[in-house]
Structure formats: structure tokens, C-alpha cells
Design a protein around this motif. Structure first.
Motif, PDB file in Angstrom:
ATOM      1  N   VAL A   1       0.855  -1.189   0.000  1.00 32.87           N
ATOM      2  CA  VAL A   1       0.000   0.000   0.000  1.00 32.87           C
ATOM      3  C   VAL A   1       0.887   1.235   0.000  1.00 32.87           C
ATOM      4  O   VAL A   1       1.765   1.372   0.859  1.00 32.87           O
ATOM      5  N   THR A   2       0.664   2.125  -0.948  1.00 31.49           N
ATOM      6  CA  THR A   2       1.416   3.378  -0.972  1.00 31.49           C
ATOM      7  C   THR A   2       0.471   4.555  -0.724  1.00 31.49           C
ATOM      8  O   THR A   2      -0.717   4.503  -1.058  1.00 31.49           O
ATOM      9  N   PHE A   3       1.039   5.616  -0.145  1.00 27.58           N
ATOM     10  CA  PHE A   3       0.303   6.854   0.096  1.00 27.58           C
ATOM     11  C   PHE A   3       0.917   7.955  -0.750  1.00 27.58           C
ATOM     12  O   PHE A   3       2.135   8.142  -0.758  1.00 27.58           O
ATOM     13  N   GLU A   4       0.063   8.697  -1.453  1.00 22.28           N
ATOM     14  CA  GLU A   4       0.508   9.784  -2.305  1.00 22.28           C
ATOM     15  C   GLU A   4      -0.281  11.056  -1.991  1.00 22.28           C
ATOM     16  O   GLU A   4      -1.336  11.007  -1.361  1.00 22.28           O
ATOM     17  N   GLY A   5       0.250  12.175  -2.471  1.00 20.20           N
ATOM     18  CA  GLY A   5      -0.401  13.459  -2.277  1.00 20.20           C
ATOM     19  C   GLY A   5       0.640  14.535  -2.061  1.00 20.20           C
ATOM     20  O   GLY A   5       1.826  14.244  -1.881  1.00 20.20           O
ATOM     21  N   GLY A   6       0.209  15.766  -2.088  1.00 13.61           N
ATOM     22  CA  GLY A   6       1.117  16.874  -1.857  1.00 13.61           C
ATOM     23  C   GLY A   6       1.644  16.897  -0.439  1.00 13.61           C
ATOM     24  O   GLY A   6       1.085  16.259   0.462  1.00 13.61           O
ATOM     25  N   ASP A   7       2.716  17.633  -0.238  1.00 12.98           N
ATOM     26  CA  ASP A   7       3.257  17.791   1.112  1.00 12.98           C
ATOM     27  C   ASP A   7       2.206  18.469   1.987  1.00 12.98           C
ATOM     28  O   ASP A   7       1.553  19.428   1.579  1.00 12.98           O
ATOM     29  N   GLY A   8       2.034  17.940   3.206  1.00 15.44           N
ATOM     30  CA  GLY A   8       1.051  18.501   4.117  1.00 15.44           C
ATOM     31  C   GLY A   8      -0.332  17.883   4.012  1.00 15.44           C
ATOM     32  O   GLY A   8      -1.256  18.315   4.697  1.00 15.44           O
ATOM     33  N   SER A   9      -0.481  16.852   3.186  1.00 20.82           N
ATOM     34  CA  SER A   9      -1.809  16.260   2.982  1.00 20.82           C
ATOM     35  C   SER A   9      -2.185  15.236   4.047  1.00 20.82           C
ATOM     36  O   SER A   9      -3.339  14.777   4.082  1.00 20.82           O
ATOM     37  N   GLY A  10      -1.247  14.847   4.897  1.00 24.54           N
ATOM     38  CA  GLY A  10      -1.569  13.918   5.974  1.00 24.54           C
ATOM     39  C   GLY A  10      -1.179  12.481   5.719  1.00 24.54           C
ATOM     40  O   GLY A  10      -1.668  11.565   6.398  1.00 24.54           O
ATOM     41  N   LYS A  11      -0.282  12.245   4.778  1.00 22.81           N
ATOM     42  CA  LYS A  11       0.121  10.879   4.431  1.00 22.81           C
ATOM     43  C   LYS A  11       0.731  10.146   5.622  1.00 22.81           C
ATOM     44  O   LYS A  11       0.411   8.979   5.864  1.00 22.81           O
ATOM     45  N   THR A  12       1.605  10.801   6.350  1.00 24.02           N
ATOM     46  CA  THR A  12       2.292  10.141   7.461  1.00 24.02           C
ATOM     47  C   THR A  12       1.307   9.712   8.536  1.00 24.02           C
ATOM     48  O   THR A  12       1.393   8.596   9.071  1.00 24.02           O
ATOM     49  N   THR A  13       0.364  10.572   8.852  1.00 22.45           N
ATOM     50  CA  THR A  13      -0.643  10.243   9.868  1.00 22.45           C
ATOM     51  C   THR A  13      -1.477   9.040   9.444  1.00 22.45           C
ATOM     52  O   THR A  13      -1.686   8.101  10.226  1.00 22.45           O
ATOM     53  N   GLN A  14      -1.964   9.047   8.211  1.00 18.06           N
ATOM     54  CA  GLN A  14      -2.805   7.948   7.756  1.00 18.06           C
ATOM     55  C   GLN A  14      -2.015   6.652   7.596  1.00 18.06           C
ATOM     56  O   GLN A  14      -2.549   5.563   7.872  1.00 18.06           O
ATOM     57  N   ALA A  15      -0.761   6.728   7.187  1.00 18.48           N
ATOM     58  CA  ALA A  15       0.067   5.531   7.109  1.00 18.48           C
ATOM     59  C   ALA A  15       0.253   4.911   8.490  1.00 18.48           C
ATOM     60  O   ALA A  15       0.195   3.687   8.652  1.00 18.48           O
ATOM     61  N   ARG A  16       0.473   5.762   9.483  1.00 19.90           N
ATOM     62  CA  ARG A  16       0.648   5.259  10.861  1.00 19.90           C
ATOM     63  C   ARG A  16      -0.630   4.599  11.366  1.00 19.90           C
ATOM     64  O   ARG A  16      -0.579   3.516  11.969  1.00 19.90           O
ATOM     65  N   LEU A  17      -1.780   5.227  11.126  1.00 24.35           N
ATOM     66  CA  LEU A  17      -3.048   4.662  11.596  1.00 24.35           C
ATOM     67  C   LEU A  17      -3.350   3.330  10.912  1.00 24.35           C
ATOM     68  O   LEU A  17      -3.841   2.385  11.544  1.00 24.35           O
ATOM     69  N   LEU A  18      -3.047   3.247   9.612  1.00 27.34           N
ATOM     70  CA  LEU A  18      -3.265   1.982   8.908  1.00 27.34           C
ATOM     71  C   LEU A  18      -2.328   0.907   9.438  1.00 27.34           C
ATOM     72  O   LEU A  18      -2.734  -0.248   9.627  1.00 27.34           O
ATOM     73  N   GLN A  19      -1.083   1.271   9.698  1.00 28.42           N
ATOM     74  CA  GLN A  19      -0.133   0.321  10.267  1.00 28.42           C
ATOM     75  C   GLN A  19      -0.644  -0.227  11.601  1.00 28.42           C
ATOM     76  O   GLN A  19      -0.633  -1.448  11.828  1.00 28.42           O
ATOM     77  N   GLU A  20      -1.103   0.661  12.473  1.00 25.90           N
ATOM     78  CA  GLU A  20      -1.577   0.227  13.792  1.00 25.90           C
ATOM     79  C   GLU A  20      -2.757  -0.727  13.673  1.00 25.90           C
ATOM     80  O   GLU A  20      -2.843  -1.728  14.384  1.00 25.90           O
ATOM     81  N   TRP A  21      -3.663  -0.424  12.739  1.00 23.81           N
ATOM     82  CA  TRP A  21      -4.840  -1.276  12.576  1.00 23.81           C
ATOM     83  C   TRP A  21      -4.459  -2.643  12.016  1.00 23.81           C
ATOM     84  O   TRP A  21      -4.930  -3.682  12.513  1.00 23.81           O
ATOM     85  N   ILE A  22      -3.617  -2.677  11.003  1.00 23.50           N
ATOM     86  CA  ILE A  22      -3.233  -3.966  10.413  1.00 23.50           C
ATOM     87  C   ILE A  22      -2.455  -4.808  11.419  1.00 23.50           C
ATOM     88  O   ILE A  22      -2.664  -6.027  11.529  1.00 23.50           O
ATOM     89  N   GLU A  23      -1.559  -4.178  12.167  1.00 23.27           N
ATOM     90  CA  GLU A  23      -0.815  -4.928  13.181  1.00 23.27           C
ATOM     91  C   GLU A  23      -1.745  -5.500  14.248  1.00 23.27           C
ATOM     92  O   GLU A  23      -1.466  -6.578  14.802  1.00 23.27           O
TER      93      GLU A  23
END
Length: 212
Positions: free
Chosen positions: A8-30
Motif C-alpha cells: 500500500v502506498t500513500f501519495e499526495g502533496g506535502d502537508g496532505s496527511g500521508k504520514t498520519t494515515q500511514a501510521r493509523l493503517l499500520q496500527e490497525w493492520i498490526e
């Protein structure tokens, strides 16, 4: 891609919230018992961290950038080749879930559209570098460049070489991301990044869950 993993990759402009959503998805999958490899481009490997510093923060002696658009595209492709071969493919072969901040779509948007290079050539360069590797799911967090800049300024951190580009550059980047998503609708999930964080996370989970 080979193996029984999910990419799963996250894309978008800088400041769009990619890091936050990647972390939340990681926590849920784990929480489901799956192993997650969280990474980013550039910078997901030791080699990548060296290239990241060069391509995002390098300045000439007079303080200006002296990395040309084609050199920039090649540096990103070099990082991508090493990253996929040494980290992404092995993780997928082990059956793990790879969650990644940026991939080749960022190069097509930033170097292809933003730097006004040939977007097709930029994409083909990355596909050659990675032996044709594409993610299973790409989440595009869409945000107006002016709103993104306001978020970045609120963080009170120095802008890197790409973040510091003018509004016209970031407008071209956004348009390119949306065009990529329209062309590959089966791979992309496009979300309005102004929505509440928890609502976005729920939509991403619902999209990814059937693929796990």
C-alpha cells in the motif's frame, strides 16, 4: 509483484496527511496479527537516507539548488531501484504488508509535471528501475496547495527543495496526481484530505481490508 504480501502506498502533496494515515493503517493492520513494514521514498534504506539528504536538502555554496530536473529524476529512480530490491520485494515475499509513503507516482507528479519533464519518460524510468513493480493499493490524499502550504507553515519547520517551490509548481503536481488516479482507478483510492482524520482512516481501512 510476487509473494503473498500486500503493498500500500500513500501519495499526495506535502502537508496532505500521508504520514498520519500511514501510521493509523499500520496500527490497525498490526492489531489483526499481520506484520507491517513501514517505509518511505526517498529514505527507506541506508542508501535511501543518503540520497534523501542530497535530493531534498542539497544546496550550492551560494544557497541555491544546483540539481537539475533530470538529475533529480534519476536520483529518485536510483533510490527506488535499491528500495524495491532490498526492502519491498523481500517483505512481500515473506507475506508481510508494506505501507509506504510515496512511490513512482510522486516522481511522475513532481518531476514530470512539477519540473515539466516528460511524465511518460519519468514513469518508464521508474518502472525500468524497479522491474515493473507497482503497488496493490495507492491512497491519494487530495488537498488544495494553498491549504497544504498553510499546514506546512503551521508546523514551523524549514521547507525542503520541493516544498519551497512556487504555487504554480504545486498546482501542476496536484493536477498530475488526479490524472494518474483517473487513469488507474483500480489501483487508486482518492480521498479529500480536508476531512476528519478518523473518517479518512475508516475509509482507508474499508478499502484495504478485503485485500488482506
Amino acid at each position: 509483484m510476487t509473494g503473498s504480501g500486500l503493498w500500500v502506498t500513500f501519495e499526495g502533496g506535502d502537508g496532505s496527511g500521508k504520514t498520519t494515515q500511514a501510521r493509523l493503517l499500520q496500527e490497525w493492520i498490526e492489531s489483526t496479527g499481520r506484520t507491517v513494514v513501514r517505509t518511505r521514498e526517498p529514505g527507506g534504506t541506508e542508501v535511501g537516507r543518503t540520497l534523501r539528504e542530497l535530493v531534498l536538502h542539497h544546496r550550492a555554496a551560494d544557497g541555491t539548488s544546483d540539481i537539475g530536473p533530470r538529475a533529480e529524476a534519476l536520483l529518485f529512480a536510483a533510490d527506488r531501484a535499491h528500495h524495491v530490491a532490498s526492502l519491498v520485494r523481500p517483505a512481500l515475499d515473506r507475506g508481510e504488508v508494506v505501507i509506504q509513503d510515496r512511490y513512482l507516482d510522486s516522481s511522475v507528479a513532481y518531476q514530470g509535471a512539477g519540473r515539466v519533464l516528460d511524465a511518460r519518460e519519468v514513469r518508464e524510468l521508474s518502472l525500468w528501475a524497479t522491474d515493473g513493480a507497482l503497488p496493490d493499493v495507492t491512497v491519494l490524499l487530495d488537498l488544495d496547495p494553498s491549504a497544504a502550504r498553510a499546514r506546512l507553515e503551521a508546523d514551523d519547520k524549514p521547507f525542503d527543495r520541493l516544498e519551497a517551490q512556487k504555487d504554480e509548481f504545486h498546482a501542476r503536481v496536484r493536477e498530475a496526481f488526479l490524472a494518474l488516479a483517473a487513469a488507474e482507478a483500480d489501483r487508486f483510492l482518492v480521498l479529500d484530505a480536508t476531512r476528519p482524520v478518523d473518517d479518512l482512516a475508516a475509509d482507508i481501512r474499508a478499502h484495504v481490508a478485503p485485500r488482506l
